[in-house]
Write a protein that holds these residues in place. Sequence first.
Motif, PDB file in Angstrom:
ATOM      1  N   MET A 275       0.876  -1.173   0.000  1.00  0.00           N
ATOM      2  CA  MET A 275       0.000   0.000   0.000  1.00  0.00           C
ATOM      3  C   MET A 275       0.910   1.219   0.000  1.00  0.00           C
ATOM      4  O   MET A 275       1.809   1.334   0.846  1.00  0.00           O
ATOM      5  N   VAL A 276       0.695   2.134  -0.940  1.00  0.00           N
ATOM      6  CA  VAL A 276       1.571   3.292  -1.098  1.00  0.00           C
ATOM      7  C   VAL A 276       0.748   4.570  -0.988  1.00  0.00           C
ATOM      8  O   VAL A 276      -0.363   4.652  -1.525  1.00  0.00           O
ATOM      9  N   VAL A 277       1.309   5.567  -0.290  1.00  0.00           N
ATOM     10  CA  VAL A 277       0.638   6.851  -0.120  1.00  0.00           C
ATOM     11  C   VAL A 277       1.527   7.959  -0.676  1.00  0.00           C
ATOM     12  O   VAL A 277       2.700   8.075  -0.303  1.00  0.00           O
ATOM     13  N   LEU A 278       0.960   8.752  -1.588  1.00  0.00           N
ATOM     14  CA  LEU A 278       1.640   9.935  -2.128  1.00  0.00           C
ATOM     15  C   LEU A 278       0.838  11.157  -1.689  1.00  0.00           C
ATOM     16  O   LEU A 278      -0.252  11.412  -2.212  1.00  0.00           O
ATOM     17  N   PRO A 279       1.344  11.915  -0.712  1.00  0.00           N
ATOM     18  CA  PRO A 279       0.573  13.039  -0.161  1.00  0.00           C
ATOM     19  C   PRO A 279       0.431  14.198  -1.142  1.00  0.00           C
ATOM     20  O   PRO A 279       1.269  14.380  -2.037  1.00  0.00           O
ATOM     21  N   LYS A 280      -0.609  14.961  -0.956  1.00  0.00           N
ATOM     22  CA  LYS A 280      -0.765  16.195  -1.722  1.00  0.00           C
ATOM     23  C   LYS A 280       0.444  17.090  -1.449  1.00  0.00           C
ATOM     24  O   LYS A 280       0.874  17.247  -0.306  1.00  0.00           O
ATOM     25  N   GLY A 281       1.027  17.660  -2.503  1.00  0.00           N
ATOM     26  CA  GLY A 281       2.204  18.505  -2.362  1.00  0.00           C
ATOM     27  C   GLY A 281       3.520  17.760  -2.494  1.00  0.00           C
ATOM     28  O   GLY A 281       4.590  18.386  -2.515  1.00  0.00           O
ATOM     29  N   TRP A 282       3.470  16.423  -2.628  1.00  0.00           N
ATOM     30  CA  TRP A 282       4.706  15.638  -2.724  1.00  0.00           C
ATOM     31  C   TRP A 282       5.426  15.911  -4.039  1.00  0.00           C
ATOM     32  O   TRP A 282       4.808  16.039  -5.094  1.00  0.00           O
ATOM     33  N   SER A 283       6.739  15.993  -3.961  1.00  0.00           N
ATOM     34  CA  SER A 283       7.590  16.108  -5.144  1.00  0.00           C
ATOM     35  C   SER A 283       8.639  15.004  -5.087  1.00  0.00           C
ATOM     36  O   SER A 283       9.143  14.674  -4.011  1.00  0.00           O
ATOM     37  N   GLY A 284       8.955  14.454  -6.223  1.00  0.00           N
ATOM     38  CA  GLY A 284       9.938  13.374  -6.278  1.00  0.00           C
ATOM     39  C   GLY A 284       9.959  12.773  -7.664  1.00  0.00           C
ATOM     40  O   GLY A 284       9.709  13.458  -8.659  1.00  0.00           O
ATOM     41  N   ARG A 285      10.225  11.482  -7.750  1.00  0.00           N
ATOM     42  CA  ARG A 285      10.243  10.837  -9.058  1.00  0.00           C
ATOM     43  C   ARG A 285       9.876   9.362  -8.946  1.00  0.00           C
ATOM     44  O   ARG A 285      10.008   8.738  -7.891  1.00  0.00           O
TER      45      ARG A 285
END
Length: 428
Positions: A275-285
């Motif tokens: 299970m993966v969570v990408l929060p609002k505002g996240w930056s990355g690749r």
Amino acid sequence: MAAVPSSPQRLTLRMSLAAVGGLGALGAAGHCTFAALPGALRVPARSAADGADPAAQGSLGGRVGSSAPCSPLGVAVAAFGLAAVARVTSARPGRRGALRRSVGLAATAQVDVEKAKKELELQRWAASTLAAKGSPQAEAAIARLQAAKAAYEAAKAQANGEVAKAHVNGAAAPAPGAAEVDAEVMELGFAHRHWFDIASQSPKGVRPNADKGTPSCAGRSLYHGGNTSVGAWSCSPGGFPVVNRPTTEVFYVLEGEGFLTDADGTAHCFRAGDMVVLPKGWSGRWDILKTVNKIYVVNACAEDLSAEESRSALVGPPEMFVMSQLRGKGPRKSDWGEPEDFTRPMVKLGSTAVGAWACTPGGFEGTSNRPTTEWFHVLEGSGFLTNLDGTARRFGPGSTVILPKGWSGRWDVLETVRKVWVVVSNEP
């Protein structure tokens, strides 16, 4: 004694006989050159065997373009043979196509029979189990069993080319179809595992901002209501950056493997079952190593998260959600069985909460007029969710369910259920 035909006549006769024998095209090709002259059908100059001057024939035994006219009879018979061959040739693809369609329909019908049989067996078991436990849902389960029997008989009749038997009320038993399943899935916020297969997704092309490889994406939408969207997404190997995500996304990895790297360089490996969570505002690749297929839940709520909440991607491995890692919450109030809840929260970011839940067999009323929208994916176990109008949906391993805000109904857990979930609050 009849005169022996001259060489040109013998050529014409051979061509005509070949045409009559159904080989007009081959005979003509063997003995004639079709010159690009209006109304002319011509044959090559005679070979040495026919008494022609070898010096005039060239090294291949025939001068290109040298020709003599065929007789009118030869032309007519050859044309008849060619037409017959054309008719036979044009008919063959149709027969082959019809045969392929027939075989395909038979195979599809057999698959429908097998599916209907499995559904019948499950409904028979469910009805027996609920009746033995004294569940108030036993009567509804018996009705579902009768419907499953009718569907099974209809599928068998269709496979045998017969007319399906009518229900007791006179309505014909419908055979299950893909269009009906899709419509039902969308309406009920429900999908089986195969609904998310990559083959069923719509191609979106190569990721436009890819900086590594040529990652090609595809997707399919299952549900959209309020701030919540649910669907499938897949991508082939490659890499691309993400800057300041506009929404919070939670996804369950069905297959594949890759890395998510935060802006500060911290890398998070993910693979099937996570299970993966990408929060609002996240930056990355993203760096995808093996083609990824996932079920996503997106919360488009306008709220902003803090810099700390948005800084990092989160990955929950399957080991985090096994039964031994869940905490017991005690028994539920039930009308049959002894259902007991077990849970483990993973994270809460603003109006998005993520975790795991399990429940032992039993029947109980769900939260009336749900104040939130919940998505869950069943890891193990089986049961039924019943709406207020009495319609029920069976779920099992691999099922994805959406309980929208305002939903009311009941649970009947037949085998201990364990699921991962996402709850979205602040729905409009």
